[in-house]
Design a protein around this motif. Structure first.
Motif, PDB file in Angstrom:
ATOM      1  N   THR A 189      25.189 -29.486  40.461  1.00  0.00           N
ATOM      2  CA  THR A 189      26.430 -29.285  39.724  1.00  0.00           C
ATOM      3  C   THR A 189      26.262 -29.810  38.311  1.00  0.00           C
ATOM      4  O   THR A 189      25.913 -30.976  38.112  1.00  0.00           O
ATOM      5  N   SER A 204      31.805 -28.361  35.301  1.00  0.00           N
ATOM      6  CA  SER A 204      31.903 -28.179  36.762  1.00  0.00           C
ATOM      7  C   SER A 204      31.261 -26.859  37.205  1.00  0.00           C
ATOM      8  O   SER A 204      31.878 -26.053  37.903  1.00  0.00           O
ATOM      9  N   ALA A 231      28.629 -24.938  39.410  1.00  0.00           N
ATOM     10  CA  ALA A 231      27.815 -25.057  40.626  1.00  0.00           C
ATOM     11  C   ALA A 231      26.659 -24.064  40.542  1.00  0.00           C
ATOM     12  O   ALA A 231      26.871 -22.854  40.487  1.00  0.00           O
TER      13      ALA A 231
END
Length: 247
Positions: free
Chosen positions: A203, A73, A75
């Motif tokens: 992402t 996860s 970004a």
């Protein structure tokens, strides 16, 4: 000006040991960490904060290092961004044996969560597996995962070794990058994401970096300077530099 590129020959190494079923040895205990004994051995070689190349050859000849680190996860934005492996190391097996029975984990001053900088040189293999989601109007081929190596005197992140473009769609794409490369003492490996033509957000759903030392290359051993190593580690984002845990 775009990054220099280097063609790397990919090596495939295979081995097999045939043993009768009744002669199989028990699985070794998974204990290959950088222990207090390792610390004492390493720092016993230091003289005024330095270790000669000859003593480094002695220290490194039996060092077998290997790891898998994972991230989830993440970004990213901008044209290019370095990958942070924000999860713990992955436990795994090799040929049915615990990975740590054959390879030790990176020690102090060798891993920042983003950059790998080995004390001991050698022929190293690296593989990155990843899954990513992209901006709605992007194509999977617009995304690239890159492996860089920096050597002394290079501008970071150094030389682009390999670049991988995933298969899939913007909603979900996956890919892999692999390379085998000789590394000197203190060379740096880092992984990055990039996206073509724009500073699009993306992402990384999951990413795993695996690396291990295939062979010892004594001709690539360099002398060690604690102060210079500490400065280099701080430059690539280590909060502790090359500091050694007291416990």
């Amino acid at each position: 000006m775009g990054p220099n590129r280097l063609t790397i020959t990919i090596l495939v190494l295979t081995s097999a040991i045939l043993m009768p079923a009744h002669a199989r040895s028990p699985l070794p205990i998974d204990t290959q960490e950088f222990t207090q004994e390792n610390f004492e051995h390493f720092f016993g070689l230091l003289e005024e904060g330095k270790i000669t190349a000859e003593k480094m050859v002695e220290f490194c000849q039996d060092e077998h290092l290997g790891f898998t680190f994972i991230g989830e996860s993440l970004a990213h934005e901008g044209e290019r961004q370095r990958i942070d492996y924000n999860k713990t190391a992955l436990n795994m097996t090799v040929d049915g044996r615990p990975f740590r029975s054959q390879y030790r984990a990176p020690s102090f001053g060798e891993w920042t969560r983003e950059v790998f900088k080995p004390l001991c040189p050698g022929l190293y293999s690296f593989t990155v597996n990843y899954e990513v989601t992209l901006p709605e109007d992007a194509r999977a081929q617009d995304f690239a995962l890159q492996i860089y190596m920096q050597r002394e005197g290079d501008t970071r992140p150094g030389l682009l070794l390999v670049e991988s473009h995933p298969a899939g769609s913007a909603e979900f794409a996956a890919g892999q990058a692999s390379v085998v490369v000789p590394m000197e003492t203190g060379d740096e490996i880092s992984t990055w994401t990039a996206i073509a033509g724009d500073e699009g957000a993306r992402t990384i759903t999951s990413v795993a970096l695996s690396g291990y030392k295939i062979a010892h290359l004594p001709e690539l051993v360099k002398s060690f300077d604690m102060d210079a190593w500490d400065q280099a580690m701080r430059e690539v984002g280590s909060r502790l530099g090359a500091a050694v845990p007291t416990q």
